[in-house]
Design a protein around this motif. Sequence first.
Motif, PDB file in Angstrom:
ATOM      1  N   ARG A  15       0.836  -1.204   0.000  1.00 27.43           N
ATOM      2  CA  ARG A  15       0.000   0.000   0.000  1.00 27.43           C
ATOM      3  C   ARG A  15       0.880   1.267   0.000  1.00 27.43           C
ATOM      4  O   ARG A  15       0.582   2.249  -0.687  1.00 27.43           O
ATOM      5  CB  ARG A  15      -0.910   0.019   1.228  1.00 27.43           C
ATOM      6  N   VAL A  16       1.959   1.226   0.823  1.00 26.37           N
ATOM      7  CA  VAL A  16       2.861   2.380   0.877  1.00 26.37           C
ATOM      8  C   VAL A  16       3.535   2.588  -0.470  1.00 26.37           C
ATOM      9  O   VAL A  16       3.631   3.724  -0.981  1.00 26.37           O
ATOM     10  CB  VAL A  16       3.902   2.203   2.004  1.00 26.37           C
ATOM     11  N   TYR A  17       4.011   1.487  -1.090  1.00 25.44           N
ATOM     12  CA  TYR A  17       4.609   1.591  -2.414  1.00 25.44           C
ATOM     13  C   TYR A  17       3.649   2.284  -3.388  1.00 25.44           C
ATOM     14  O   TYR A  17       4.024   3.193  -4.142  1.00 25.44           O
ATOM     15  CB  TYR A  17       4.940   0.202  -2.964  1.00 25.44           C
ATOM     16  N   ARG A  18       2.421   1.808  -3.370  1.00 22.97           N
ATOM     17  CA  ARG A  18       1.445   2.274  -4.359  1.00 22.97           C
ATOM     18  C   ARG A  18       0.987   3.705  -4.076  1.00 22.97           C
ATOM     19  O   ARG A  18       0.985   4.574  -4.953  1.00 22.97           O
ATOM     20  CB  ARG A  18       0.245   1.326  -4.364  1.00 22.97           C
ATOM     21  N   ASP A  19       0.579   3.963  -2.804  1.00 22.58           N
ATOM     22  CA  ASP A  19      -0.044   5.237  -2.476  1.00 22.58           C
ATOM     23  C   ASP A  19       0.961   6.363  -2.279  1.00 22.58           C
ATOM     24  O   ASP A  19       0.655   7.526  -2.584  1.00 22.58           O
ATOM     25  CB  ASP A  19      -0.903   5.088  -1.213  1.00 22.58           C
ATOM     26  N   GLN A  20       2.151   6.051  -1.735  1.00 26.47           N
ATOM     27  CA  GLN A  20       3.080   7.114  -1.379  1.00 26.47           C
ATOM     28  C   GLN A  20       4.249   7.254  -2.356  1.00 26.47           C
ATOM     29  O   GLN A  20       4.818   8.338  -2.484  1.00 26.47           O
ATOM     30  CB  GLN A  20       3.635   6.877   0.045  1.00 26.47           C
TER      31      GLN A  20
END
Length: 698
Positions: free
Chosen positions: A252-257
């Motif tokens: 999620r961090v990879y994708r969103d941030q």
Amino acid sequence: MTSLGPQLGRMAMPNPEVSVVIPSYNHAKFIVEAANSVLGQTLGNIELIIVDDGSLDNSPALLEAMARADARIKLIRQKNAGSHSALNSGVQLATAPWIAILNSDDIWAADRLETMLAAAARDGGNFLFSDVDLIDGDGALIDDSTHWWNIDHARNRLKVVENGVRKGLLYGNFTVSTSNFLFRKEVVSKVGLFRHYRYNLDWDFVLRCIYTEGVTVQFIPRCLLHYRLHGKNAILGGMPLAAVEAQNIIRRVYRDQFGAPETLSLSHYRHDRLLRKYLAGRRKRWEASYAELEVDRDKLSSLLAQRQLQFDVERRASTHRLESLSADLTAMESSRNEAEALLISRQAIIDRERLTNEAELAHNRQLLDRSYRRGVHVALERDVAACRVARLEERFTANPKGSDDRRGRGVRGWCERVKHVFYPGVVPAFNPEDAIFVRGNVREALGTLHYAKDKMPRIAVHMHLYYRDLAGELVDYLMHIPELWRVVVTGPWDMDALESDLAPLYKVCTDVRVVQVPNQGKDVGGLIQAVKQHELLDSDYLLKIHSKKSHNPAAYFEAISAVFGLHLENGDQWRRALIQPLAGSRERVEEILGCFDSDHTVGMVGAGPFVTTAADANVELHRAVCSKFGVPYGEAFVAGTMFWIRSSLLAPLLDDLVEVGDFEIDSRAVEGGLEHVMERIFGAMVVGKGFDLLKVGS
């Protein structure tokens, strides 16, 4: 969902500053202590919302009693839905501007809320967490720095300190638990509620906070939370599902941030599915194996019952046999007692005979030792006498050119009378003490003397071999010695280790002995040990050599090169410069032996450049040892301790004036040790007895 609010006429505290949420599930052992750590805060303006998530133990009853006793407690009960559901229920019921969370098995420090709110007011943070320490199930601090949890937490702390909160929390969950969360209520509206994760909902929440605009995450570097590790923590039994959750959060961090492509996330999902599929397959195999084990267990139980029945039958038969054997054993015991009495009697006889034999052996050894010592001292007296006669001949047979021949004949006759003094004969009246003898000197040339092969002297060699790799070189030197009578090798090796190295010696010498000694006193210690074991001094002449290497710096070799007038770069050159003048060829050995045979004043032969009178650095020790041996101080000696010597001149070594145990073990000193003093004593023993030390060249 049911709610139990203030009871018994008590009123809840209006306008609380902090709402504390405790999710509780089956923690009857810890919940009261956790709640009391909240109620006992130095900041009293709080409300405590406890959400019981369908506990099956007696924790609900304990909480109800606490809620009735304290109006600040609001107790909520719901069906079991997981920790995220309990947390979200409590957060949504909070009325204060600040929300704090404490899990039902952890404890707060008494001033946690007051300290953290003060920090927020000072620095502007709206999501705060503190440092954490670890306690066990009984509340005792676990401060062992090698404990796995403390190691992991210290690593996470270092990342936060070195990289800041934002980057440090990406490495790992340094917040440890939701018990460490304190945030303003509006943070929830910005970030959202807790997601449905079983093991990593705390890490997911704080990572969303650090990447949400308007949320400032602040770390308080003080241990204000006591995290309890008691064996039933969810995270301890969560692998590998916890790892799968962590992967999902990181994606999620990879994708969103960080804007990672969707295909990368799909790749992560694919690998997670493969992992879950693999784990599911393993679970099915475990379940099948367990079912097979249950079938085998039933079969084994039946077999065990059969074997037990058979065992009972055999046990009864064995009991009968045991009773019979006991009777036989009693009879055997009686016979054994009789045999033991006889054995004791015979052993007493054997012991008496052994003691008698040992006493006789000790007596014979004493006689042998006295005989050996006496023989060596007699040989010494003989050699000294021969030397003194030679000295008298030198003084009284000098016949200048043109002198009366009658005077020469008279002097020679007078010398014959003196010989009878030292070799008992027909003229016993002469007293040798009336003559004035000169002390020994240092001479240089060998002349043209040759070895008288018909005399057959006994020639011995002491070879101290510390460095085994030099055995071949030293043995080659010994092959130049004619009629070699005995070789004694000392060092840390035994005969088996040196058998192949010494094999060539057996062609020229039938008496090769190995004396294993510690590295104590170096080659001097080995010589003393061999002498005390009656190995060497019953010879006529002795060659002493050793495997010298001298592992010293270049400056040392420059210094000794200046002292000896040679260019020496290493220990190999020094060793060969010492040995080659003594045994470098058969002709040289025969010249030296011829010198001993024909000139009774020669007591020692050494390599010319190394014959010196240099004093030892330890002057006090040198003088003390000279005094003990009764030899003059400061006489010439062979530096490097390799020389030929008349064997009898080493007789003082039999008088226990110095022992191997007096030397240091594995000494690395190049000067000042007892072995360096003894190096000088050997020369003093020769010159002090009136013998000459002969210097020979290469």
